[in-house]
Design a protein around this motif. Sequence first.
Motif, PDB file in Angstrom:
ATOM      1  N   LYS A  77       0.945  -1.124   0.067  1.00  0.00           N
ATOM      2  CA  LYS A  77       0.077  -0.170   0.137  1.00  0.00           C
ATOM      3  C   LYS A  77       0.876   1.296   0.097  1.00  0.00           C
ATOM      4  O   LYS A  77       1.974   1.225   0.543  1.00  0.00           O
ATOM      5  CB  LYS A  77      -0.959   0.160   1.216  1.00  0.00           C
ATOM      6  CG  LYS A  77      -1.798  -1.175   1.366  1.00  0.00           C
ATOM      7  CD  LYS A  77      -2.873  -1.013   2.340  1.00  0.00           C
ATOM      8  CE  LYS A  77      -3.832  -2.143   2.517  1.00  0.00           C
ATOM      9  NZ  LYS A  77      -4.912  -2.004   3.573  1.00  0.00           N
ATOM     10  N   GLU A 109      -8.169   8.443  -3.767  1.00  0.00           N
ATOM     11  CA  GLU A 109      -6.976   7.791  -3.669  1.00  0.00           C
ATOM     12  C   GLU A 109      -6.736   6.617  -2.647  1.00  0.00           C
ATOM     13  O   GLU A 109      -7.238   6.976  -1.518  1.00  0.00           O
ATOM     14  CB  GLU A 109      -5.743   8.806  -3.507  1.00  0.00           C
ATOM     15  CG  GLU A 109      -5.538   9.786  -4.620  1.00  0.00           C
ATOM     16  CD  GLU A 109      -5.496   9.220  -6.001  1.00  0.00           C
ATOM     17  OE1 GLU A 109      -4.931   8.106  -6.003  1.00  0.00           O
ATOM     18  OE2 GLU A 109      -5.743  10.090  -7.071  1.00  0.00           O
ATOM     19  N   GLU A 110      -5.916   5.603  -3.072  1.00  0.00           N
ATOM     20  CA  GLU A 110      -5.887   4.491  -2.144  1.00  0.00           C
ATOM     21  C   GLU A 110      -4.420   4.903  -1.311  1.00  0.00           C
ATOM     22  O   GLU A 110      -3.266   4.609  -1.712  1.00  0.00           O
ATOM     23  CB  GLU A 110      -5.681   3.065  -2.856  1.00  0.00           C
ATOM     24  CG  GLU A 110      -6.993   2.879  -3.675  1.00  0.00           C
ATOM     25  CD  GLU A 110      -6.632   1.522  -4.500  1.00  0.00           C
ATOM     26  OE1 GLU A 110      -5.669   0.730  -4.024  1.00  0.00           O
ATOM     27  OE2 GLU A 110      -7.626   1.326  -5.153  1.00  0.00           O
ATOM     28  N   THR A 112      -3.124   5.477   2.872  1.00  0.00           N
ATOM     29  CA  THR A 112      -3.383   5.371   4.390  1.00  0.00           C
ATOM     30  C   THR A 112      -2.488   6.487   5.034  1.00  0.00           C
ATOM     31  O   THR A 112      -1.043   6.348   4.786  1.00  0.00           O
ATOM     32  CB  THR A 112      -3.120   4.050   4.757  1.00  0.00           C
ATOM     33  OG1 THR A 112      -4.229   3.172   4.092  1.00  0.00           O
ATOM     34  CG2 THR A 112      -3.617   3.905   6.480  1.00  0.00           C
ATOM     35  N   ARG A 141      -8.941   5.426   6.885  1.00  0.00           N
ATOM     36  CA  ARG A 141      -7.936   6.068   5.755  1.00  0.00           C
ATOM     37  C   ARG A 141      -6.624   6.595   6.700  1.00  0.00           C
ATOM     38  O   ARG A 141      -5.676   7.281   6.161  1.00  0.00           O
ATOM     39  CB  ARG A 141      -8.559   7.175   5.084  1.00  0.00           C
ATOM     40  CG  ARG A 141      -9.570   6.368   4.291  1.00  0.00           C
ATOM     41  CD  ARG A 141     -10.160   7.353   3.049  1.00  0.00           C
ATOM     42  NE  ARG A 141      -9.220   7.877   2.370  1.00  0.00           N
ATOM     43  CZ  ARG A 141      -8.975   9.076   2.129  1.00  0.00           C
ATOM     44  NH1 ARG A 141      -9.729  10.324   2.555  1.00  0.00           N
ATOM     45  NH2 ARG A 141      -8.083   9.569   0.921  1.00  0.00           N
ATOM     46  N   ARG A 177       4.459   1.609  -2.378  1.00  0.00           N
ATOM     47  CA  ARG A 177       4.059   0.213  -2.508  1.00  0.00           C
ATOM     48  C   ARG A 177       5.102  -0.816  -2.257  1.00  0.00           C
ATOM     49  O   ARG A 177       4.912  -2.125  -1.981  1.00  0.00           O
ATOM     50  CB  ARG A 177       3.008  -0.060  -3.532  1.00  0.00           C
ATOM     51  CG  ARG A 177       1.780   0.487  -3.844  1.00  0.00           C
ATOM     52  CD  ARG A 177       0.954   0.215  -5.092  1.00  0.00           C
ATOM     53  NE  ARG A 177      -0.141   0.969  -5.434  1.00  0.00           N
ATOM     54  CZ  ARG A 177      -1.242   0.954  -4.881  1.00  0.00           C
ATOM     55  NH1 ARG A 177      -1.461   0.134  -3.821  1.00  0.00           N
ATOM     56  NH2 ARG A 177      -2.169   1.856  -5.056  1.00  0.00           N
ATOM     57  N   ALA A 204       0.182   5.892  -5.875  1.00  0.00           N
ATOM     58  CA  ALA A 204      -1.130   5.025  -5.811  1.00  0.00           C
ATOM     59  C   ALA A 204      -1.566   4.663  -7.472  1.00  0.00           C
ATOM     60  O   ALA A 204      -2.259   3.585  -7.396  1.00  0.00           O
ATOM     61  CB  ALA A 204      -2.426   5.959  -5.364  1.00  0.00           C
TER      62      ALA A 204
END
Length: 212
Positions: A77, A109-110, A112, A141, A177, A204
Amino acid sequence: MTSPAVKAWTSFLLAAIGLYGSFTLWKVYKAEKASAANQRQPATAAIAAAVGPVPLEKFAFIDSEGEPFGMEKLRGKVWVASYFFATCPGFCLQMNQEIAKIVRDLSDEEVTFVSFTVDPENDTPEALKAYAEHMQADGKRWVFLTGKQAEIQELGQQYLKMSATKEHNDKLVLVGRDARVHGFFKSRDTQAVTKLKREITECAGLHADSEK
């Protein structure tokens, strides 16, 4: 005696030389300014390469619900780390208010956001839950973590290259990621925040593109 035509031509040449000289000086000034700005920018790529990926499986903390939060949950992530303590009424609060804005701006958006307390003795899960509610944080999030002081400091100082003490620090660390640090951004610098949001979007999007 000098004719009017010669005088006019001479005046024209002097004006042209003056304009050319001013333009040249302006170009030199811009080049020097750009060079100085580049020298002030942190060599984040070099730092990331030297640090290597964050060993996520090595760390586990406690979230604001009192539940275990293994850092391996962030594997694959994009996430943004920050350090704060809940009793700080100024510096930390300003940083977290900026994070709240970024979270809202990047709702699609992905990514965290992970805020680690540097004061685990006082920032219990209950205290962090109240703080998260005050910040109106979406727990899916934006997570607030506490845990053992030594492990909080080790993750911050050794792998994220962030001060994990009560010395105020407004930096946000972008982790991709690949579990590598992709950059450091000052939360109170408008240009830095703009760049962070752009790079989050790019990071992302990498995974989504690879799945097509």
